[in-house]
Structures are given as structure tokens and as C-alpha cells.
Scaffold this motif. Structure first.
Motif, PDB file in Angstrom:
ATOM      1  N   ARG A  37       0.833  -1.212   0.000  1.00 36.36           N
ATOM      2  CA  ARG A  37       0.000   0.000   0.000  1.00 36.36           C
ATOM      3  C   ARG A  37       0.864   1.257   0.000  1.00 36.36           C
ATOM      4  NH1 ARG A  37      -2.561   0.604   5.437  1.00 36.36           N
ATOM      5  NH2 ARG A  37      -0.482   1.456   5.807  1.00 36.36           N
ATOM      6  N   ASP A  38       1.923   1.286   0.816  1.00 35.06           N
ATOM      7  CA  ASP A  38       2.793   2.465   0.869  1.00 35.06           C
ATOM      8  C   ASP A  38       3.482   2.696  -0.475  1.00 35.06           C
ATOM      9  OD1 ASP A  38       2.078   2.795   3.487  1.00 35.06           O
ATOM     10  OD2 ASP A  38       4.032   2.273   4.342  1.00 35.06           O
ATOM     11  N   VAL A  39       3.935   1.618  -1.103  1.00 27.45           N
ATOM     12  CA  VAL A  39       4.596   1.749  -2.401  1.00 27.45           C
ATOM     13  C   VAL A  39       3.624   2.296  -3.444  1.00 27.45           C
ATOM     14  CG1 VAL A  39       5.652   0.449  -4.290  1.00 27.45           C
ATOM     15  CG2 VAL A  39       6.315  -0.028  -1.925  1.00 27.45           C
ATOM     16  N   LEU A  40       2.406   1.768  -3.484  1.00 33.23           N
ATOM     17  CA  LEU A  40       1.416   2.241  -4.447  1.00 33.23           C
ATOM     18  C   LEU A  40       1.061   3.708  -4.208  1.00 33.23           C
ATOM     19  CD1 LEU A  40      -0.983  -0.818  -4.736  1.00 33.23           C
ATOM     20  CD2 LEU A  40       0.687  -0.024  -6.408  1.00 33.23           C
ATOM     21  N   SER A  41       1.043   4.115  -2.957  1.00 32.55           N
ATOM     22  CA  SER A  41       0.741   5.516  -2.646  1.00 32.55           C
ATOM     23  C   SER A  41       1.772   6.445  -3.277  1.00 32.55           C
ATOM     24  CB  SER A  41       0.710   5.727  -1.134  1.00 32.55           C
ATOM     25  OG  SER A  41      -0.304   4.947  -0.525  1.00 32.55           O
ATOM     26  N   ILE A  42       3.042   6.103  -3.148  1.00 34.90           N
ATOM     27  CA  ILE A  42       4.096   6.948  -3.707  1.00 34.90           C
ATOM     28  C   ILE A  42       4.112   6.860  -5.229  1.00 34.90           C
ATOM     29  CG2 ILE A  42       6.601   7.257  -3.819  1.00 34.90           C
ATOM     30  CD1 ILE A  42       6.709   6.529  -0.859  1.00 34.90           C
ATOM     31  N   MET A  43       3.861   5.672  -5.783  1.00 37.78           N
ATOM     32  CA  MET A  43       3.772   5.547  -7.238  1.00 37.78           C
ATOM     33  C   MET A  43       2.669   6.426  -7.809  1.00 37.78           C
ATOM     34  SD  MET A  43       4.238   1.414  -7.713  1.00 37.78           S
ATOM     35  CE  MET A  43       3.671   1.438  -9.416  1.00 37.78           C
ATOM     36  N   THR A  44       1.560   6.545  -7.095  1.00 39.60           N
ATOM     37  CA  THR A  44       0.422   7.323  -7.592  1.00 39.60           C
ATOM     38  C   THR A  44       0.794   8.775  -7.823  1.00 39.60           C
ATOM     39  OG1 THR A  44      -1.124   5.843  -6.453  1.00 39.60           O
ATOM     40  CG2 THR A  44      -1.965   8.001  -7.119  1.00 39.60           C
ATOM     41  N   SER A  45       1.568   9.345  -6.910  1.00 39.16           N
ATOM     42  CA  SER A  45       1.887  10.768  -7.026  1.00 39.16           C
ATOM     43  C   SER A  45       3.237  11.050  -7.665  1.00 39.16           C
ATOM     44  CB  SER A  45       1.850  11.423  -5.635  1.00 39.16           C
ATOM     45  OG  SER A  45       2.794  10.814  -4.769  1.00 39.16           O
ATOM     46  N   CYS A  46       4.124  10.041  -7.718  1.00 38.53           N
ATOM     47  CA  CYS A  46       5.503  10.328  -8.141  1.00 38.53           C
ATOM     48  C   CYS A  46       6.047   9.393  -9.225  1.00 38.53           C
ATOM     49  CB  CYS A  46       6.444  10.220  -6.931  1.00 38.53           C
ATOM     50  SG  CYS A  46       5.977  11.190  -5.488  1.00 38.53           S
ATOM     51  N   GLY A  47       5.303   8.383  -9.611  1.00 39.91           N
ATOM     52  CA  GLY A  47       5.866   7.325 -10.439  1.00 39.91           C
ATOM     53  C   GLY A  47       6.189   7.700 -11.859  1.00 39.91           C
ATOM     54  N   MET A  48       5.582   8.776 -12.372  1.00 43.55           N
ATOM     55  CA  MET A  48       5.798   9.163 -13.770  1.00 43.55           C
ATOM     56  C   MET A  48       6.573  10.473 -13.882  1.00 43.55           C
ATOM     57  SD  MET A  48       4.473   6.670 -15.538  1.00 43.55           S
ATOM     58  CE  MET A  48       4.094   7.282 -17.176  1.00 43.55           C
ATOM     59  N   TYR A  49       7.416  10.736 -12.860  1.00 40.29           N
ATOM     60  CA  TYR A  49       8.275  11.914 -12.859  1.00 40.29           C
ATOM     61  C   TYR A  49       7.465  13.208 -12.987  1.00 40.29           C
ATOM     62  CZ  TYR A  49      11.703   8.241 -13.739  1.00 40.29           C
ATOM     63  OH  TYR A  49      12.445   7.105 -13.670  1.00 40.29           O
ATOM     64  N   ASP A  50       7.928  14.133 -13.842  1.00 47.44           N
ATOM     65  CA  ASP A  50       7.230  15.410 -13.968  1.00 47.44           C
ATOM     66  C   ASP A  50       6.029  15.319 -14.904  1.00 47.44           C
ATOM     67  OD1 ASP A  50       9.285  14.915 -15.794  1.00 47.44           O
ATOM     68  OD2 ASP A  50       9.595  17.017 -16.272  1.00 47.44           O
ATOM     69  N   TYR A  51       5.586  14.100 -15.210  1.00 42.05           N
ATOM     70  CA  TYR A  51       4.330  13.867 -15.927  1.00 42.05           C
ATOM     71  C   TYR A  51       3.298  13.230 -14.987  1.00 42.05           C
ATOM     72  CZ  TYR A  51       1.239  12.144 -19.699  1.00 42.05           C
ATOM     73  OH  TYR A  51       0.164  11.880 -20.518  1.00 42.05           O
ATOM     74  N   SER A  52       3.645  13.072 -13.710  1.00 39.80           N
ATOM     75  CA  SER A  52       2.804  12.312 -12.780  1.00 39.80           C
ATOM     76  C   SER A  52       1.415  12.908 -12.608  1.00 39.80           C
ATOM     77  CB  SER A  52       3.490  12.201 -11.413  1.00 39.80           C
ATOM     78  OG  SER A  52       4.661  11.415 -11.505  1.00 39.80           O
ATOM     79  N   GLY A  53       1.307  14.237 -12.535  1.00 38.94           N
ATOM     80  CA  GLY A  53       0.001  14.859 -12.356  1.00 38.94           C
ATOM     81  C   GLY A  53      -0.911  14.634 -13.547  1.00 38.94           C
ATOM     82  N   GLU A  54      -0.388  14.830 -14.751  1.00 44.12           N
ATOM     83  CA  GLU A  54      -1.210  14.623 -15.937  1.00 44.12           C
ATOM     84  C   GLU A  54      -1.555  13.148 -16.123  1.00 44.12           C
ATOM     85  OE1 GLU A  54      -1.295  15.733 -20.723  1.00 44.12           O
ATOM     86  OE2 GLU A  54       0.106  16.748 -19.358  1.00 44.12           O
ATOM     87  N   TRP A  55      -0.599  12.267 -15.787  1.00 44.05           N
ATOM     88  CA  TRP A  55      -0.879  10.825 -15.847  1.00 44.05           C
ATOM     89  C   TRP A  55      -2.046  10.465 -14.928  1.00 44.05           C
ATOM     90  CZ3 TRP A  55       0.368   6.310 -18.282  1.00 44.05           C
ATOM     91  CH2 TRP A  55       0.032   5.123 -17.623  1.00 44.05           C
ATOM     92  N   LEU A  56      -2.023  10.976 -13.698  1.00 36.10           N
ATOM     93  CA  LEU A  56      -3.099  10.678 -12.761  1.00 36.10           C
ATOM     94  C   LEU A  56      -4.432  11.201 -13.280  1.00 36.10           C
ATOM     95  CD1 LEU A  56      -3.826   9.412 -10.040  1.00 36.10           C
ATOM     96  CD2 LEU A  56      -3.356  11.615  -8.974  1.00 36.10           C
ATOM     97  N   LEU A  57      -4.408  12.368 -13.889  1.00 38.19           N
ATOM     98  CA  LEU A  57      -5.621  12.937 -14.464  1.00 38.19           C
ATOM     99  C   LEU A  57      -6.154  12.074 -15.605  1.00 38.19           C
ATOM    100  CD1 LEU A  57      -7.592  15.407 -14.789  1.00 38.19           C
ATOM    101  CD2 LEU A  57      -5.915  16.303 -16.429  1.00 38.19           C
ATOM    102  N   ARG A  58      -5.287  11.667 -16.511  1.00 39.14           N
ATOM    103  CA  ARG A  58      -5.721  10.964 -17.714  1.00 39.14           C
ATOM    104  C   ARG A  58      -5.962   9.475 -17.492  1.00 39.14           C
ATOM    105  NH1 ARG A  58      -5.093  13.668 -22.486  1.00 39.14           N
ATOM    106  NH2 ARG A  58      -3.969  15.658 -22.432  1.00 39.14           N
ATOM    107  N   VAL A  59      -5.110   8.837 -16.673  1.00 34.04           N
ATOM    108  CA  VAL A  59      -5.141   7.373 -16.539  1.00 34.04           C
ATOM    109  C   VAL A  59      -5.635   6.944 -15.163  1.00 34.04           C
ATOM    110  CG1 VAL A  59      -3.779   5.263 -16.761  1.00 34.04           C
ATOM    111  CG2 VAL A  59      -3.256   7.239 -18.208  1.00 34.04           C
ATOM    112  N   GLY A  60      -5.174   7.638 -14.114  1.00 34.23           N
ATOM    113  CA  GLY A  60      -5.698   7.389 -12.781  1.00 34.23           C
ATOM    114  C   GLY A  60      -5.266   6.105 -12.144  1.00 34.23           C
ATOM    115  N   LEU A  61      -4.026   5.644 -12.408  1.00 34.46           N
ATOM    116  CA  LEU A  61      -3.518   4.411 -11.809  1.00 34.46           C
ATOM    117  C   LEU A  61      -2.102   4.631 -11.283  1.00 34.46           C
ATOM    118  CD1 LEU A  61      -4.548   1.753 -14.493  1.00 34.46           C
ATOM    119  CD2 LEU A  61      -5.678   2.191 -12.305  1.00 34.46           C
ATOM    120  N   PRO A  62      -1.735   4.003 -10.162  1.00 24.80           N
ATOM    121  CA  PRO A  62      -0.326   4.009  -9.762  1.00 24.80           C
ATOM    122  C   PRO A  62       0.510   3.395 -10.884  1.00 24.80           C
ATOM    123  CG  PRO A  62      -1.718   3.073  -8.030  1.00 24.80           C
ATOM    124  CD  PRO A  62      -2.572   3.212  -9.250  1.00 24.80           C
ATOM    125  N   ALA A  63       1.644   4.006 -11.202  1.00 27.70           N
ATOM    126  CA  ALA A  63       2.431   3.537 -12.346  1.00 27.70           C
ATOM    127  C   ALA A  63       3.900   3.861 -12.141  1.00 27.70           C
ATOM    128  CB  ALA A  63       1.932   4.184 -13.636  1.00 27.70           C
TER     129      ALA A  63
END
Length: 390
Positions: A228-254
Motif C-alpha cells: 500500500r505504501d509503495v502504491l501511494s508513492i507511485m500514484t503521485s511520483c511514479g511518472m516523474y514530472d508527468y505524474s500529475g497529468e498521468w493521474l488525471l488521464r489514466v488514474g492508476l499508480p504507475a
């Protein structure tokens, strides 16, 4: 081809014409990758792997190693010890940025290079070989098969890794890395050089999706709270400086990697991974993003999609020789408990004096303790006789 595999194949072919971007050029061994390679794999709760495209092609895991090494560090040290060395906030900067917290010197999060080097330094072991062995064993357990280091890529990473060494020396100057810089950096280079396939990444993602249990092998790899802790950080930080737009468009920890790999996690549903070496300016796979974004849109995978089944748990009402029985199944949370209580009140109002109601909760899956406390409290207020089977 079964229907789900056929759907994955259709998605893959839909994005195949995308030809923007190019393989990573700053690591010589990655620059030679075939830009037309393309693969997609998904793993569900029963461990069945569905894969299409170039699924047998091996590539180095690169930054996709970061969340899994973080999981090992959390398991070895605990959350608070890890957070003393590395933060959990999005940096909004490229993956190799020199960005440390004023005063403490902590990297922003474990998904950028500085944070990943700090995380690797937390893995138990006396030297590079010991720590690498721990990482290889741990990531192999996530993948469900033995992984190994590509020595040529490792040599290329080490030969061109001056910026990462500079980051490590900065971390050492702030006391974030306690031991020798070379041990931390070379361990990091070796973890990034592990060979995987798209299938491996999908299994690794699925292991996080199911709370740390590998659905293919059935083995528990890490504790549920670690996943759970790992997924939490992946959700907000996993796609570098594209993480916010990724969360908006796809909405998955990545998490992405510069060799072209990309994995995403649909918690409690499945893990999915794509591979294509063409990268965008953020260092993310162009076609990998397109594949998983298409899957998310077509199957409603976004974490913030409304899900009625969470608010309305499955239940049936039966009349037996021993009275009326309300059978619950599924997951019982706050909204679901509210619905069950409403049904119980309706049943109680409609039943004669002396009648009894049994609530059979033995088929419930995940049930929050507070939900059962609320049910018991409701029973005490009811004018009828209630029995709870757990």
C-alpha cells in the motif's frame, strides 16, 4: 485467442502506428534498442498471464526497479526509518534533477534518481554483492521467476553514471547515505540492469495490486501495508514530472523506465505492463502511455471512477426454519455498512414480535473493523433478536 487477450491485441494494434520519440541515447547500450518493439501483458487475481506483442523480448528494468527496491527497504527498515532518508512528495522535476530538501538534504521521493540511490543504500548487506543479491532475490519473488543482471548494460550505466555519482556524494554530505558512496551507486546501477520482459513487469505489478501476494506463485512477497505504501508513492511520483497529468488521464499508480518499460496497477483487479523503447521528453514510453491510457478509458480503470458495488455490498435475504437470514458478501466499508443498516431496519419493522434475524457475514471479503462495530451497535438498538455470524 480468448476474448480478453483479443481485446489486449486490439489495443496494442491501435497504438502501433505511433512513431514519435526515440530510445534513450545517454546510455550507449539502450540507444541501440529496436524502436519498433511493442508488447503488452496483464495479470489478474487468479494468476493467469495474458500477453501480446513482443512479450519474449528482454530489456533492462531501469527505473521500474525503484518501487520494488523501495518495498524491500520498507520491509527491511520500516516506514519511519525510510522517511528519515527520503521524502514522499512529488518533485515536479526531471528524474535526474539535483533537488534536495533544504536543511535535511532528503531527496523529494524514492522514484527520482537521488531518492532511489538513497533507498538502495538502505538495503541490508555489507557490500555491492550482498545488497545486489538481496535486490535480485526480492525482485525475482515479485516477478515469480529468477532474474539476473545484464552485465553489458551495467558496465555502460557505470561508465556513464557521473551525474548519479554526484547526486550520491551530495546525499553523503548530508548524512542521507551512511556508508561508502561507491557501494550505494554501484548497487543502484546493478538493480537498474536487471533483465525483465513485459510479462515479468505485469506479474510484478499484480503482486502490488493484490497486497504483496504474487498471484502466479501464491507467495507473499511483502506485507500488505508495504504494498500500500509503495502504491501511494507511485500514484503521485511514479511518472516523474508527468505524474500529475498521468493521474488525471489514466488514474492508476504507475512506474516507467528509460528502456521503454511501463507498468500500472489496478488495486485488487490486475497488474498491467507495456514495453516500447520510444521515449517522450519526460523519459516515459510514448506507446506504453498510449496503450495503458487506452485500457483505462475502455475499461473504466481510473481510481476515481465511481463504483456502486463499494457502496452497495452484495446481500441476499432468506427465510429459514430458524428465522430470516441476511447473507453478506463482498467488501464492507463505511458506505456499505450504512446500506446494510438501512436494510436491517426495514426488515425489523416488517417482522412480528419475537421473530429473529441472523446476519451471516462469513462470506465477506475485506471488512473494516469499524463496520462490524457499527453493525453490533445497531443490533443493540433493534426491537428484534439479531445474531451475527462472523
Amino acid at each position: 485467442m480468448d476474448p480478453i487477450t483479443a481485446l489486449l491485441h486490439d489495443v496494442l494494434e491501435d497504438v502501433r502506428p505511433h512513431d514519435s520519440g526515440a530510445p534513450a541515447g545517454y546510455i550507449p547500450e539502450l540507444a541501440t534498442a529496436d524502436p519498433d518493439l511493442l508488447a503488452l501483458a496483464a495479470v489478474g487475481p487468479h494468476g493467469r498471464v495474458r500477453a501480446v506483442g513482443d512479450v519474449a523480448h528482454e530489456f533492462t528494468i531501469q527505473s521500474i526497479s525503484k518501487p520494488f527496491v523501495l518495498a524491500l527497504a520498507l520491509a527491511d527498515r520500516g516506514r519511519e526509518a525510510v522517511l528519515r532518508k527520503v521524502g514522499a512528495e512529488p518533485s515536479g522535476e526531471p528524474f535526474n534533477a539535483i533537488s534536495l530538501e533544504p536543511g535535511t538534504g532528503r531527496p523529494a521521493n524514492p522514484m527520482v534518481n537521488a531518492g532511489a540511490i538513497a533507498t538502495s543504500a538502505l538495503i541490508h548487506g555489507d557490500g555491492v554483492d550482498d545488497r545486489t543479491a538481496r535486490i535480485v532475490d526480492g525482485l525475482s519473488a515479485f516477478a515469480g521467476r529468477s532474474l539476473w543482471v545484464d552485465e553489458q548494460v551495467y558496465a555502460s550505466e557505470s561508465a556513464t553514471g557521473d551525474r548519479n555519482r554526484a547526486l550520491a556524494h551530495l546525499l553523503r554530505s548530508h548524512g542521507i547515505i551512511d556508508g561508502p558512496v561507491d557501494i550505494a551507486v554501484e548497487t543502484y546501477f546493478r538493480q537498474c540492469s536487471l533483465l525483465v520482459t513485459a510479462r515479468d513487469l505485469a506479474v510484478m505489478a499484480a503482486t502490488l495490486a493484490f497486497g504483496g501476494v504474487n498471484p502466479v506463485t501464491g507467495d507473499r512477497v511483502v506485507a500488505e501495508h508495504v504494498a500500500r505504501d509503495v502504491l501511494s508513492i507511485m500514484t503521485s511520483c511514479g511518472m516523474y514530472d508527468y505524474s500529475g497529468e498521468w493521474l488525471l488521464r489514466v488514474g492508476l499508480p504507475a512506474k516507467s523506465g528509460v528502456s521503454g518499460g511501463l507498468l500500472a496497477v489496478a488495486p485488487s483487479q490486475f497488474g498491467v505492463a507495456a514495453f516500447s523503447p520510444r521515449l517522450d521528453p519526460h523519459g516515459n514510453s510514448v506507446r506504453g502511455i498510449a496503450v495503458i491510457e487506452t485500457l483505462s478509458e475502455r475499461f473504466g480503470m481510473h481510481l476515481l471512477e465511481p463504483h456502486d458495488s463499494v457502496a452497495v455490498p452484495a446481500f441476499t435475504v432468506e427465510d429459514t426454519d430458524h428465522g430470516r437470514v441476511l447473507r453478506l458478501s463482498g467488501e464492507l466499508g463505511l458506505a456499505g455498512t450504512e446500506r446494510v443498516v438501512a436494510v436491517l431496519r426495514e426488515l425489523a419493522d416488517a417482522m412480528p414480535e419475537g421473530a429473529s434475524i441472523t446476519v451471516d457475514a462469513r462470506e465477506l471479503g475485506r471488512t473494516h473493523r469499524e463496520a462490524l462495530i457499527a453493525l453490533r451497535a445497531e443490533f443493540e438498538r433493534m426491537p428484534r433478536s439479531f445474531t451475527l455470524r462472523e
